[in-house]
Write a protein that holds these residues in place. Sequence first.
Motif, short mmCIF file in Angstrom:
data_model
loop_
_atom_site.label_atom_id
_atom_site.label_comp_id
_atom_site.label_asym_id
_atom_site.label_seq_id
_atom_site.Cartn_x
_atom_site.Cartn_y
_atom_site.Cartn_z
N HIS A 281 0.82 -1.20 0.00
CA HIS A 281 0.00 0.00 0.00
C HIS A 281 0.86 1.26 0.00
N GLU A 282 0.30 2.32 -0.49
CA GLU A 282 0.98 3.61 -0.52
C GLU A 282 1.35 4.03 0.90
N GLY A 283 2.59 4.46 1.08
CA GLY A 283 3.09 4.84 2.39
C GLY A 283 3.64 3.70 3.20
N GLY A 284 3.45 2.47 2.74
CA GLY A 284 3.93 1.30 3.47
C GLY A 284 5.30 0.85 3.00
N ASN A 285 5.65 -0.38 3.34
CA ASN A 285 6.96 -0.94 3.00
C ASN A 285 6.79 -2.28 2.29
N ILE A 286 7.77 -2.65 1.50
CA ILE A 286 7.82 -3.98 0.90
C ILE A 286 9.27 -4.45 0.94
N SER A 287 9.47 -5.77 0.88
CA SER A 287 10.81 -6.33 0.82
C SER A 287 10.87 -7.41 -0.25
N VAL A 288 12.02 -7.50 -0.89
CA VAL A 288 12.25 -8.49 -1.94
C VAL A 288 13.55 -9.21 -1.62
N GLN A 289 13.53 -10.54 -1.66
CA GLN A 289 14.73 -11.34 -1.39
C GLN A 289 15.27 -11.90 -2.70
N CYS A 290 16.54 -11.61 -2.95
CA CYS A 290 17.22 -12.06 -4.16
C CYS A 290 18.31 -13.07 -3.78
N LEU A 291 18.36 -14.18 -4.49
CA LEU A 291 19.31 -15.25 -4.22
C LEU A 291 20.35 -15.33 -5.32
N TYR A 292 21.56 -15.75 -4.95
CA TYR A 292 22.62 -15.90 -5.95
C TYR A 292 23.48 -17.11 -5.62
N SER A 293 24.17 -17.63 -6.63
CA SER A 293 25.01 -18.82 -6.46
C SER A 293 26.35 -18.43 -5.85
N SER A 294 27.10 -19.46 -5.41
CA SER A 294 28.38 -19.22 -4.72
C SER A 294 29.39 -18.51 -5.61
N GLY A 295 29.31 -18.73 -6.91
CA GLY A 295 30.26 -18.09 -7.81
C GLY A 295 30.04 -16.60 -7.97
N TYR A 296 28.95 -16.09 -7.42
CA TYR A 296 28.61 -14.67 -7.58
C TYR A 296 28.71 -13.89 -6.27
N GLN A 297 29.34 -14.50 -5.26
CA GLN A 297 29.41 -13.84 -3.95
C GLN A 297 30.18 -12.53 -3.99
N ASN A 298 31.22 -12.47 -4.80
CA ASN A 298 32.07 -11.28 -4.82
C ASN A 298 31.70 -10.30 -5.93
N LYS A 299 30.58 -10.54 -6.61
CA LYS A 299 30.16 -9.62 -7.67
C LYS A 299 29.22 -8.56 -7.11
N THR A 300 29.08 -7.48 -7.86
CA THR A 300 28.25 -6.37 -7.42
C THR A 300 26.77 -6.74 -7.41
N LYS A 301 26.12 -6.46 -6.27
CA LYS A 301 24.68 -6.73 -6.15
C LYS A 301 23.92 -5.41 -6.28
N GLN A 302 22.88 -5.43 -7.12
CA GLN A 302 22.11 -4.22 -7.36
C GLN A 302 20.62 -4.50 -7.45
N TRP A 303 19.87 -3.45 -7.17
CA TRP A 303 18.42 -3.46 -7.37
C TRP A 303 18.14 -2.33 -8.36
N CYS A 304 17.64 -2.69 -9.55
CA CYS A 304 17.51 -1.72 -10.63
C CYS A 304 16.08 -1.64 -11.13
N ARG A 305 15.76 -0.49 -11.72
CA ARG A 305 14.45 -0.30 -12.34
C ARG A 305 14.62 -0.38 -13.85
N TYR A 306 13.77 -1.17 -14.48
CA TYR A 306 13.87 -1.38 -15.92
C TYR A 306 13.68 -0.08 -16.69
N LYS A 307 12.71 0.71 -16.26
CA LYS A 307 12.28 1.85 -17.05
C LYS A 307 13.40 2.83 -17.35
N ASP A 308 14.14 3.19 -16.33
CA ASP A 308 15.21 4.18 -16.52
C ASP A 308 16.59 3.63 -16.21
N GLN A 309 16.68 2.31 -15.91
CA GLN A 309 17.95 1.65 -15.62
C GLN A 309 18.66 2.27 -14.41
#
Length: 367
Positions: free
Chosen positions: A140-168
Amino acid sequence: MAAYAKIKIFYISIGFWLILGVESYSGGSNHTLTIYPGGSVTIPCHYDKKYTQQKKSWFSEIDQTSTYTNTTEQNLSVIDHPDQSLFTVTMRNLQNKHTGLYYCVVETGEQPPIKTIYEPYLKIQTAPDVSVVNSSVSGHEGGNISVQCLYSSGYQNKTKQWCRYKDQSCYTVGRTVTSQNSSVQIRDDDGRRSFTVLMTGLRRTDSGWYFCSVGDALNPVHITVTEAEPGKAKDTSESGHQENNNNTTEVTDKLQKENKLLTVWLPVSAALLLLLILISVFIWRWRRRPKQDEQQIRGRNGSRNNDAIYSKPEDPVIYSTINDENPNDAHKDTTTYSTIDNIPGSEAKPPAGGTVYSSVAPHQQQQ
């Protein structure tokens, strides 16, 4: 002709594109979407508003086929959303044969006539490099949400990001970005190989397509922000497709019911136990009392010596010896009273005067 056209178009191949002058995707390096075998994925393809009325299609480089918008098949749907200036491609029951490069294409009606707006690479993996717990989350507007993203062991040292498709626009792990009333926080957990995105102070404009990104691998997520219900507190988090939230609610309700039961039954159980103990003590004392009284009577009788009367029927005198319990007790009355009477059946006759003399004295026990 059917409502959709799925035809082989070789003019859209790279060589022919170069001849015609095709405007290529300028959104950076190709995105790799990693999907489970048998899984599904929805991919957004954003376009400029000026192309709302133009033809759009989903092109597969694997079999050189193109599927136009507003097409629905068993394992493929391409739907245009002109009000959002995007069309979505949903692929279902993905298998290894679907691994390859795809294109979101717009026929511009101008030069160049073909415009590639997105170039995702699909990779079908038993253990995807990047995946999400829920691909569609709402709040709802004014509230909060959370998203959990999982990755494999080979990606532990890579950059983690949360991006928006529309404007990148992207938010990186470890940074908190605040935009007007909403903010985005990303926390990484190397031990569990996952990072969590928390969006607070949601606005209606936060609705749209996002993706979890680790290195060049990603997975899309759709966010829906609805109007806050009047008269009700704004939700801290809500997901229309999050089973975890449902499970948490069920567990919380169960714990609350158990706490209520404990609150009621613990005092009742304690009171019943105390009552049972009191009844047991009363019964125990009541059963012991006759034995104690009997012992006390026996004790008292044992401490007093009632000597037998020594006489014979023909004796004219009746002798009686009375022993005191404690003749040396100074606080006790030393006077001893003795009544002597005829024994029924005795041949002895009382004296003529009717007077019976009795000598009473303390009896000294020999040591």
